[in-house]
Design an enzyme around this catalytic site. Sequence first.
Site, PDB file in Angstrom:
ATOM      1  N   LYS A   1       0.831  -1.221   0.000  1.00  0.00           N
ATOM      2  CA  LYS A   1       0.000   0.000   0.000  1.00  0.00           C
ATOM      3  C   LYS A   1       0.859   1.262   0.000  1.00  0.00           C
ATOM      4  O   LYS A   1       0.599   2.206  -0.738  1.00  0.00           O
ATOM      5  CB  LYS A   1      -0.947   0.021   1.213  1.00  0.00           C
ATOM      6  CG  LYS A   1      -1.895  -1.168   1.270  1.00  0.00           C
ATOM      7  CD  LYS A   1      -2.838  -1.075   2.448  1.00  0.00           C
ATOM      8  CE  LYS A   1      -2.156  -1.017   3.800  1.00  0.00           C
ATOM      9  NZ  LYS A   1      -1.324  -2.218   4.105  1.00  0.00           N
TER      10      LYS A   1
ATOM     11  N   ARG B   1      -9.377   0.560   9.329  1.00  0.00           N
ATOM     12  CA  ARG B   1      -8.956  -0.803   9.692  1.00  0.00           C
ATOM     13  C   ARG B   1      -9.987  -1.510  10.547  1.00  0.00           C
ATOM     14  O   ARG B   1      -9.786  -2.677  10.905  1.00  0.00           O
ATOM     15  CB  ARG B   1      -7.649  -0.732  10.479  1.00  0.00           C
ATOM     16  CG  ARG B   1      -6.365  -0.966   9.656  1.00  0.00           C
ATOM     17  CD  ARG B   1      -5.207  -0.681  10.573  1.00  0.00           C
ATOM     18  NE  ARG B   1      -3.976  -1.333  10.295  1.00  0.00           N
ATOM     19  CZ  ARG B   1      -2.933  -0.744   9.666  1.00  0.00           C
ATOM     20  NH1 ARG B   1      -3.044   0.463   9.179  1.00  0.00           N
ATOM     21  NH2 ARG B   1      -1.800  -1.390   9.538  1.00  0.00           N
TER      22      ARG B   1
ATOM     23  N   ARG C   1      11.865  -5.353   4.919  1.00  0.00           N
ATOM     24  CA  ARG C   1      11.510  -3.959   4.580  1.00  0.00           C
ATOM     25  C   ARG C   1      12.443  -2.951   5.242  1.00  0.00           C
ATOM     26  O   ARG C   1      12.797  -3.081   6.409  1.00  0.00           O
ATOM     27  CB  ARG C   1      10.071  -3.693   5.006  1.00  0.00           C
ATOM     28  CG  ARG C   1       9.687  -2.222   4.899  1.00  0.00           C
ATOM     29  CD  ARG C   1       8.207  -2.022   4.830  1.00  0.00           C
ATOM     30  NE  ARG C   1       7.539  -2.320   6.076  1.00  0.00           N
ATOM     31  CZ  ARG C   1       6.217  -2.209   6.241  1.00  0.00           C
ATOM     32  NH1 ARG C   1       5.457  -1.817   5.234  1.00  0.00           N
ATOM     33  NH2 ARG C   1       5.670  -2.499   7.389  1.00  0.00           N
TER      34      ARG C   1
ATOM     35  N   ARG D   1      11.683  -0.938  10.696  1.00  0.00           N
ATOM     36  CA  ARG D   1      10.675  -0.598  11.698  1.00  0.00           C
ATOM     37  C   ARG D   1      10.712  -1.579  12.855  1.00  0.00           C
ATOM     38  O   ARG D   1      10.901  -2.776  12.659  1.00  0.00           O
ATOM     39  CB  ARG D   1       9.284  -0.595  11.052  1.00  0.00           C
ATOM     40  CG  ARG D   1       8.976   0.702  10.357  1.00  0.00           C
ATOM     41  CD  ARG D   1       7.721   0.650   9.515  1.00  0.00           C
ATOM     42  NE  ARG D   1       6.563   0.044  10.152  1.00  0.00           N
ATOM     43  CZ  ARG D   1       5.358  -0.020   9.578  1.00  0.00           C
ATOM     44  NH1 ARG D   1       5.164   0.500   8.380  1.00  0.00           N
ATOM     45  NH2 ARG D   1       4.358  -0.605  10.196  1.00  0.00           N
TER      46      ARG D   1
ATOM     47  N   ARG E   1       0.464  -8.606  13.654  1.00  0.00           N
ATOM     48  CA  ARG E   1      -0.243  -7.624  12.817  1.00  0.00           C
ATOM     49  C   ARG E   1      -1.102  -8.311  11.753  1.00  0.00           C
ATOM     50  O   ARG E   1      -2.188  -7.844  11.424  1.00  0.00           O
ATOM     51  CB  ARG E   1       0.771  -6.663  12.178  1.00  0.00           C
ATOM     52  CG  ARG E   1       1.318  -5.680  13.214  1.00  0.00           C
ATOM     53  CD  ARG E   1       2.641  -5.094  12.810  1.00  0.00           C
ATOM     54  NE  ARG E   1       2.552  -4.359  11.579  1.00  0.00           N
ATOM     55  CZ  ARG E   1       3.551  -4.248  10.701  1.00  0.00           C
ATOM     56  NH1 ARG E   1       4.701  -4.823  10.941  1.00  0.00           N
ATOM     57  NH2 ARG E   1       3.382  -3.544   9.626  1.00  0.00           N
TER      58      ARG E   1
HETATM   59  P1  ADP Z   1       2.308  -1.775   3.227  1.00  0.00           P
HETATM   60  O1  ADP Z   1       2.367  -0.259   3.125  1.00  0.00           O
HETATM   61  O2  ADP Z   1       1.084  -2.348   2.591  1.00  0.00           O
HETATM   62  O3  ADP Z   1       2.535  -2.286   4.625  1.00  0.00           O
HETATM   63  P2  ADP Z   1       4.823  -1.609   1.719  1.00  0.00           P
HETATM   64  O4  ADP Z   1       4.415  -0.771   0.547  1.00  0.00           O
HETATM   65  O5  ADP Z   1       5.669  -0.978   2.755  1.00  0.00           O
HETATM   66  O6  ADP Z   1       3.537  -2.332   2.375  1.00  0.00           O
HETATM   67  O7  ADP Z   1       5.577  -2.898   1.114  1.00  0.00           O
HETATM   68  C1  ADP Z   1       6.076  -3.921   1.986  1.00  0.00           C
HETATM   69  C2  ADP Z   1       7.416  -4.432   1.460  1.00  0.00           C
HETATM   70  O8  ADP Z   1       7.229  -5.114   0.232  1.00  0.00           O
HETATM   71  C3  ADP Z   1       8.448  -3.335   1.168  1.00  0.00           C
HETATM   72  O9  ADP Z   1       9.703  -3.851   1.544  1.00  0.00           O
HETATM   73  C4  ADP Z   1       8.337  -3.118  -0.347  1.00  0.00           C
HETATM   74  O10 ADP Z   1       9.554  -2.658  -0.910  1.00  0.00           O
HETATM   75  C5  ADP Z   1       7.990  -4.518  -0.832  1.00  0.00           C
HETATM   76  N1  ADP Z   1       7.102  -4.546  -2.004  1.00  0.00           N
HETATM   77  C6  ADP Z   1       6.038  -3.749  -2.253  1.00  0.00           C
HETATM   78  N2  ADP Z   1       5.431  -4.103  -3.405  1.00  0.00           N
HETATM   79  C7  ADP Z   1       6.128  -5.183  -3.882  1.00  0.00           C
HETATM   80  C8  ADP Z   1       5.980  -6.005  -5.049  1.00  0.00           C
HETATM   81  N3  ADP Z   1       4.995  -5.823  -5.931  1.00  0.00           N
HETATM   82  N4  ADP Z   1       6.873  -7.015  -5.213  1.00  0.00           N
HETATM   83  C9  ADP Z   1       7.861  -7.221  -4.314  1.00  0.00           C
HETATM   84  N5  ADP Z   1       8.060  -6.479  -3.203  1.00  0.00           N
HETATM   85  C10 ADP Z   1       7.188  -5.468  -2.985  1.00  0.00           C
HETATM   86  P1  AMP Z   2       1.106   0.694   9.098  1.00  0.00           P
HETATM   87  O1  AMP Z   2       2.181   1.721   8.875  1.00  0.00           O
HETATM   88  O2  AMP Z   2      -0.106   0.941   8.252  1.00  0.00           O
HETATM   89  O3  AMP Z   2       1.633  -0.717   8.975  1.00  0.00           O
HETATM   90  O4  AMP Z   2       0.632   0.888  10.613  1.00  0.00           O
HETATM   91  C1  AMP Z   2       1.515   0.700  11.692  1.00  0.00           C
HETATM   92  C2  AMP Z   2       0.746   0.581  12.995  1.00  0.00           C
HETATM   93  O5  AMP Z   2       0.045   1.815  13.259  1.00  0.00           O
HETATM   94  C3  AMP Z   2      -0.338  -0.499  13.048  1.00  0.00           C
HETATM   95  O6  AMP Z   2       0.177  -1.785  13.365  1.00  0.00           O
HETATM   96  C4  AMP Z   2      -1.265   0.062  14.148  1.00  0.00           C
HETATM   97  O7  AMP Z   2      -0.725  -0.170  15.448  1.00  0.00           O
HETATM   98  C5  AMP Z   2      -1.216   1.565  13.883  1.00  0.00           C
HETATM   99  N1  AMP Z   2      -2.278   1.971  12.939  1.00  0.00           N
HETATM  100  C6  AMP Z   2      -2.120   2.447  11.674  1.00  0.00           C
HETATM  101  N2  AMP Z   2      -3.310   2.719  11.110  1.00  0.00           N
HETATM  102  C7  AMP Z   2      -4.246   2.384  12.032  1.00  0.00           C
HETATM  103  C8  AMP Z   2      -5.673   2.396  12.024  1.00  0.00           C
HETATM  104  N3  AMP Z   2      -6.387   2.799  10.957  1.00  0.00           N
HETATM  105  N4  AMP Z   2      -6.311   1.987  13.162  1.00  0.00           N
HETATM  106  C9  AMP Z   2      -5.629   1.601  14.246  1.00  0.00           C
HETATM  107  N5  AMP Z   2      -4.286   1.531  14.303  1.00  0.00           N
HETATM  108  C10 AMP Z   2      -3.592   1.920  13.202  1.00  0.00           C
END
Ligand code: ADP
Ligand code: AMP
Length: 219
Positions: free
Chosen positions: A13, A88, A127, A160, A171
């Site tokens: 995302k 969420r 990541r 992270r 998560r």
């Molecule tokens: P989210 O925001 O949904 O938690 P991220 O965008 O941070 O996910 O992506 C999670 C991990 O996967 C990152 O390390 C990113 O570089 C990698 N990633 C994202 N899209 C792809 C893809 N299509 N193929 C392989 N790796 C990906």
């Molecule tokens: P994310 O960066 O989207 O992976 O979010 C990291 C963390 O932030 C999550 O594991 C939750 O603890 C908190 N968080 C982010 N968005 C929300 C949401 N919409 N509702 C509740 N907690 C959230």
Amino acid sequence: MIVVLLGAPGSGKGTQGAPLAEHLGLAHVASGDLFRDNIGRGTELGKLAQDYIKRGVLVPDDVTIRMVLDRLTSTDAAGGAILDGFPRTLAQAQALDMALAKQDQRVDAAPLVEVSTEELLRRLAGRWICRAAGHSYHEASNPPREPGRCDIDGSELYQREDDTIEVARKRLEVYFEQTRPVVDYYRQRGVLFEINGEQSIDEVFHDLVDALQATRTAA
Ligand code: ADP
Ligand code: AMP
């Protein structure tokens, strides 16, 4: 146009949200980034959220809803937004609908980026994100040009605290229990469409752009 980008933690995302928002002229509103920004600045909201985030559980609805709805009133979101990581829970989805309805708006599209659990865990464990703006990299599948540096803004990359395998598993559990009902909520409203998130980053981007442009044309 209001877009809710749905998908499990690690589905891509954040990777897609920022360029997609730029391409479509929308604001990118990521609740996790908003929390991490507050934690970095040591605000009261950051202090409250920190403990929940560390454990991989959701921050309470009232605080989260207030933070995101407040962000949506910023001028850069006046032309619409891509929401990433919010809603969420069903309560968050309902609060969003109510706030939008007051301005004669609604959620126009809810793309769901689907990725297998095995691949999600691989992605979260590898990541790296940048200090300045949260740009996302992966040590194997999406490495930066220079190790440890963001390609876009040159800032330092870090892992992270909630991307350890234990917290990542928690998560994902929280996602399947509390966030999956939100997917059904948007499906029933006819705005949900599924995107195969296991393609390359470019292919996922093109599928999202095609689908969202079709939504915009139809509106
Ligand atoms: P989210 O925001 O949904 O938690 P991220 O965008 O941070 O996910 O992506 C999670 C991990 O996967 C990152 O390390 C990113 O570089 C990698 N990633 C994202 N899209 C792809 C893809 N299509 N193929 C392989 N790796 C990906
Ligand atoms: P994310 O960066 O989207 O992976 O979010 C990291 C963390 O932030 C999550 O594991 C939750 O603890 C908190 N968080 C982010 N968005 C929300 C949401 N919409 N509702 C509740 N907690 C959230």
